[in-house]
Design a protein around this motif. Structure first.
Motif: not given
Length: 522
Positions: A157-162, A193-196, A264-268, A344-351
């Motif tokens: 989770y940590v890299p995506r949360l960052q 919570a939803a995406r990661i 790879g995620d909580a549901l799985e 977008g919904c989550v994550g750094p800017p595309p560029d």
């Protein structure tokens, strides 16, 4: 004129008599109400009921509680002690604070007490949740959910949360106006919570729509259990059904994925863990588990994130120490991409090509950041406490706690009255959690610090929550400076979740990097 004067005196006399009679009736009613609860004590026990007031008939002290907020409990604690009785929301309540008293309650789960939630919460969240589970079903479900928050899962989770937090802080800097931090933190927490955590594939529009639906569910979680048109419960049920409808498609895909693949995620992880224990989870179980995970992460993490931003602003010396620690650990350099508007919904800017540079191990090396996070949670715990129901009459601090009465343990009061800290409890002092002071307190201080509860119902996601706060602190300090957009710091609302009454409106400004060689953005 004379007859008219007599008439006035007669009216005044009648009114005075009526007022006197009403006063006597109210006094009698209150006396009988108090007597009713005195007689409800367990006569098999020789111990007295705790001191306190049961308020007015039927209403109890609910109105005082709603108006006074946290002051209601602190004033009664000063008057009656760390264990006192009251009557709130239609039920007799024993309010408990202090490490030893709270320890008895938290370690008495399934033996002395059981978890207590309003009927509306059980209806909206469902029967396949930790919230409603008792005994063996509760232990089995905790075992399944434990894998969601294992160290291996957190590492993923940590890299995506960052990335999500980096993007959020940079979007605050590019806002061009004041940011309502609490509102932004709620939106961010839901997206993460939803995406990661749950692994839902959502674009920006879907994310915003689902967040609004989820907030409507949460807003009506503690409503009257009346399923009638326009009621809070009916609104909550409608929001829940919409959430379940969206989740069903995502869950169906996960149920039919390769069973041998690494989750790879909580549901799985929930599906995989349940199957390992010989149980094939139903669609309803998974939908309810997903909503419960969103609920557990939503308001509390948003509250703590907002408190972190506020307390750092109020204590610039702590910001300076965090920067020093980041430089010492080689983590002082922020992402060099220009801040952009929220995308977008989550994550750094595309560029943005900056790779995450933090891991659980790196966060573990940031001792002062960890102390800051702990101090934020000590000083402003997101929730004030938790409710239980007494399964049998038992003793606490020389008083009887009657079977069937509600018991509320207080996190905030326990933190405020803890005598194990060298500095005043009301002061912001991250150093109180330094290694030297922690060692001097020893194991006996365990229940003086309980932002995540304790015992059988302690928060499973506490390490994830702390990691999110640590990541936010790092990205804030090395990316931005911030200042009030209002004339003064806002007051804090403490019921039901701690948050600034105005949402904490701030201006954020990107930091300019120093000359090459320093590695720290200031």
């Amino acid at each position: 004129m004379f007859p008219w004067g007599l008439s006035c005196l007669s009216v005044l006399g009648a009114a005075g008599t009526a007022v006197l009679c009403a006063g006597l009736l109210l006094s009698l009613a209150q006396h009988l109400w108090t007597l009713r609860w005195m007689l409800s004590r367990d006569r098999a026990s020789t111990l007295p009921l705790p001191k306190g007031s049961m308020g007015w008939p039927f209403f109890g002290e609910t109105l005082h509680w709603l108006v006074q907020g946290s002051r209601f409990h602190s004033s009664r604690r000063e008057r009656y002690g760390t264990v006192f009785k009251t009557h709130l929301l239609g039920r007799p309540v024993i309010r408990v604070s202090g490490a030893e008293n709270v320890r008895t309650i938290l370690l008495g789960e399934h033996r002395l007490v059981r978890s207590q939630w309003p009927q509306s919460a059980h209806i909206l969240l469902g029967s396949h949740t930790l919230l409603g589970a008792v005994g063996e079903p509760h232990r089995r479900l905790r075992k399944v959910l434990a894998r969601v928050f294992s160290r291996a899962a957190l590492e993923r989770y940590v890299p995506r949360l960052q990335g999500a937090l980096r993007h959020e802080v940079r979007s605050w800097c590019a806002a061009g106006g004041p940011v309502s931090v609490y509102d932004a933190a709620k939106a961010l927490t839901f997206r993460m919570a939803a995406r990661i955590l749950l692994g839902l594939r959502l674009d920006e529009a879907q994310c915003a729509t689902l967040a609004r639906t989820f907030e409507q569910l949460v807003e009506n979680l503690f409503s009257l259990p009346l399923d009638v048109p326009f009621s809070g419960l009916r609104k909550g049920i409608r929001a829940r059904d919409q959430l379940h409808q969206h989740l069903e498609g995502a869950i169906s895909e996960k149920l039919h994925e390769d069973k041998a693949a690494e989750p790879g995620d909580a549901l799985e992880l929930i599906i995989h863990s349940a199957r390992e224990l010989g149980h094939e989870p139903s669609m309803q179980e998974l939908k309810e588990s997903a909503v419960e995970l969103l609920f557990a992460a939503f308001f509390t993490t948003a509250s703590a994130s907002t408190s972190l931003v506020l307390l750092l602003l109020q204590h610039p010396a702590a910001i300076a120490k965090i920067r020093e620690e980041l430089v010492a650990q080689g983590l002082g350099r922020a992402c060099g991409c220009a801040p952009g508007a929220a995308g977008g919904c989550v994550g750094p800017p595309p560029d943005c090509g900056c790779e995450p540079d933090l891991s659980l191990a790196a966060l573990g090396s940031l001792r002062y950041v960890d102390c800051v996070v702990k101090e934020v949670l000590r000083l402003l715990p997101p929730v004030s406490g938790g409710y239980r129901t007494a399964l049998r009459t038992f003793e606490l601090d020389g008083y009887q706690i009657p079977k069937g009465w509600s018991v509320m343990y207080s996190i905030r009061d326990t933190h405020e009255t803890a005598a194990v800290y060298r500095s005043p409890p009301e002061a912001f002092d991250p150093e109180r959690f330094g290694a030297a002071r922690e060692d001097s307190r020893g194991a006996s201080s365990r229940f003086h610090y309980i932002p995540f509860g304790g015992g059988a119902r302690s928060c499973l996601g506490q390490e994830l929550a702390q990691a999110v706060l640590q990541l936010l602190a790092v990205e804030l300090v090395r990316t931005a400076r911030w200042e009030l957009a209002t004339p003064a710091f806002p007051a804090m609302q403490t019921v039901p979740i701690v948050h600034p009454v105005d949402g904490l409106r701030l201006f954020f400004h990107p930091l300019a990097p120093l000359v090459a060689g320093d590695g720290l953005c200031l």
